[in-house]
Design an enzyme around this catalytic site. Sequence first.
Site, mmCIF file in Angstrom:
data_model
loop_
_atom_site.group_PDB
_atom_site.id
_atom_site.type_symbol
_atom_site.label_atom_id
_atom_site.label_comp_id
_atom_site.label_asym_id
_atom_site.label_seq_id
_atom_site.Cartn_x
_atom_site.Cartn_y
_atom_site.Cartn_z
ATOM 1 N N ASN A 65 52.853 8.142 44.402
ATOM 2 C CA ASN A 65 53.637 7.685 45.541
ATOM 3 C C ASN A 65 54.478 8.793 46.174
ATOM 4 O OD1 ASN A 65 54.712 7.066 42.796
ATOM 5 N ND2 ASN A 65 56.617 6.748 43.919
ATOM 6 N N SER A 107 50.678 -4.195 45.060
ATOM 7 C CA SER A 107 51.917 -4.719 45.646
ATOM 8 C C SER A 107 51.694 -5.094 47.104
ATOM 9 C CB SER A 107 53.020 -3.667 45.536
ATOM 10 O OG SER A 107 54.169 -4.097 46.235
ATOM 11 N N GLY A 108 52.240 -6.250 47.522
ATOM 12 C CA GLY A 108 52.036 -6.732 48.890
ATOM 13 C C GLY A 108 52.727 -5.894 49.955
ATOM 14 N N CYS A 162 62.947 4.678 44.861
ATOM 15 C CA CYS A 162 63.654 4.186 43.687
ATOM 16 C C CYS A 162 64.603 5.214 43.107
ATOM 17 C CB CYS A 162 62.658 3.783 42.609
ATOM 18 S SG CYS A 162 61.304 2.852 43.286
ATOM 19 N N GLY A 165 54.827 -4.921 42.476
ATOM 20 C CA GLY A 165 54.205 -3.873 41.677
ATOM 21 C C GLY A 165 54.976 -3.591 40.392
ATOM 22 N N THR A 199 57.313 -21.472 39.713
ATOM 23 C CA THR A 199 56.711 -21.967 40.961
ATOM 24 C C THR A 199 56.332 -20.795 41.855
ATOM 25 O OG1 THR A 199 57.970 -24.003 40.789
ATOM 26 C CG2 THR A 199 57.108 -23.444 42.972
HETATM 27 C C1 LIG Z 1 56.140 0.874 45.186
HETATM 28 C C2 LIG Z 1 55.444 1.208 43.931
HETATM 29 C C3 LIG Z 1 55.582 0.406 42.794
HETATM 30 C C4 LIG Z 1 56.531 -0.775 42.736
HETATM 31 O O1 LIG Z 1 56.102 -1.829 43.556
HETATM 32 P P1 LIG Z 1 57.181 -2.926 44.047
HETATM 33 O O2 LIG Z 1 56.317 -3.995 44.651
HETATM 34 O O3 LIG Z 1 58.050 -2.240 45.044
HETATM 35 O O4 LIG Z 1 57.925 -3.394 42.851
HETATM 36 C C5 LIG Z 1 54.859 0.737 41.667
HETATM 37 N N1 LIG Z 1 54.027 1.801 41.657
HETATM 38 C C6 LIG Z 1 53.863 2.597 42.732
HETATM 39 C C7 LIG Z 1 52.911 3.731 42.662
HETATM 40 C C8 LIG Z 1 54.573 2.330 43.900
HETATM 41 O O5 LIG Z 1 54.413 3.128 44.957
#
Ligand SMILES: *Cc1c(COP(=O)(O)O)cnc(C)c1O
Length: 390
Positions: free
Chosen positions: A151, A199-200, A325, A71, A237
Amino acid sequence: MKLVYLDNAATTPVDPRVKGAMLPYLEDHFGNPSSVHSAGQAVRHAVEEARGSVAALIGGRADEIYFTSGGTEADNWALKGTAWAKSDKGNHIITTSVEHHAVIEACHYLSKHGFEITLLPVDRYGMVDPEDVSKAVTPKTILISVMHANNEIGTIQPVAEIGKIARERGVLFHVDAVQTAGHLPVNVNSLNADMLSVSGHKLYGPKGTGALYIRKGTRIDSLLSGGSQERGKRPGTENVPGIVGFGKAADIARTEMAAETERLYLLRDRLSSELLDRIPDSQLNGHPAVRLPNNVNISFSYVEGESLVLNLDFEGICASTGSACSSSSLEPSHVLLACGKIAEEAHGSLRFSLGKFTRDSDIDAVIEALPRIVKKLRAMSPLAPRAAAR
Ligand SMILES: *Cc1c(COP(=O)(O)O)cnc(C)c1O
């Protein structure tokens, strides 16, 4: 001690079916998808299938999905890639004061390179007013970036309305949908999104995987220089096992989302109402109704969120003060401050984020432990008035 994991907004465990789908690509199917031989082509096929799965999850086309490392990269790419590609048209970007750090910091970087950033305010529930977005647009505006759901506090933004405004004003629109994709219906067309980040590892896929949806015809520069992977836009890759797992996670989320959401609403509402009932001087953060089905964020007066997290952890309960974070910094949450909380209130906040492996017994464990922990900490707190420390 069984772990009670209630920090799914930070990351989710990998679904066993996702792991099962990934394993062959860590073992026999190790080819490079760019190779012409059969070992490469078998793997190419799997990557393209995953692209279709991610596209289906957000209502886009497969050739509009670009795999990234997550993400954060998707957000950075949308912001910086658009800024550099459109700098001949203008230098103004509109976003909000409650975005994820990936967006806020990308904007901070751009502001040091001649771009003007408008950080829109939010109301006390953390919600942006589409009217404010409309008023902020100038002839120099090249991008509007607003997250789908927050988040930390779970508030869902009126992104469809904002997308409509962006479209009418001829400004590109980016949506950080990391907290909603796989959890709530997301459709790039009904949102009028030109770019959308996913994001996965927030949807039971592997860490280090993600995607940026880029609507066909959208001008965007690449962040990386290199080979022709991802149609030349994102060289390097491919993370094949990760992409396959992400695709599988997207498929599972799409088919199981509706039932799962209903289940989570019940667990979420029981957790929040029991905690607010049992613990005096507690306040729900974020919008009371327009919020993620898995998010409970509460401020407890006279205690530190960090102490609550540590005390819960001691009893096997994983929660968070907000964003993963920022948890190593002692800065109060920028999101709660934007909602008008004073620093002390922001410090006493705790986020529970539920997931598909959350059961009634997990909620019971929190309801039993937290009132006791808050009471103990308040009894020791110099901030607590006598009455609150009862
Ligand atoms: C977790 C998150 C991200 C970052 O995603 P990552 O895959 O951990 O780098 C960005 N935006 C929001 C709203 C998130 O919750």
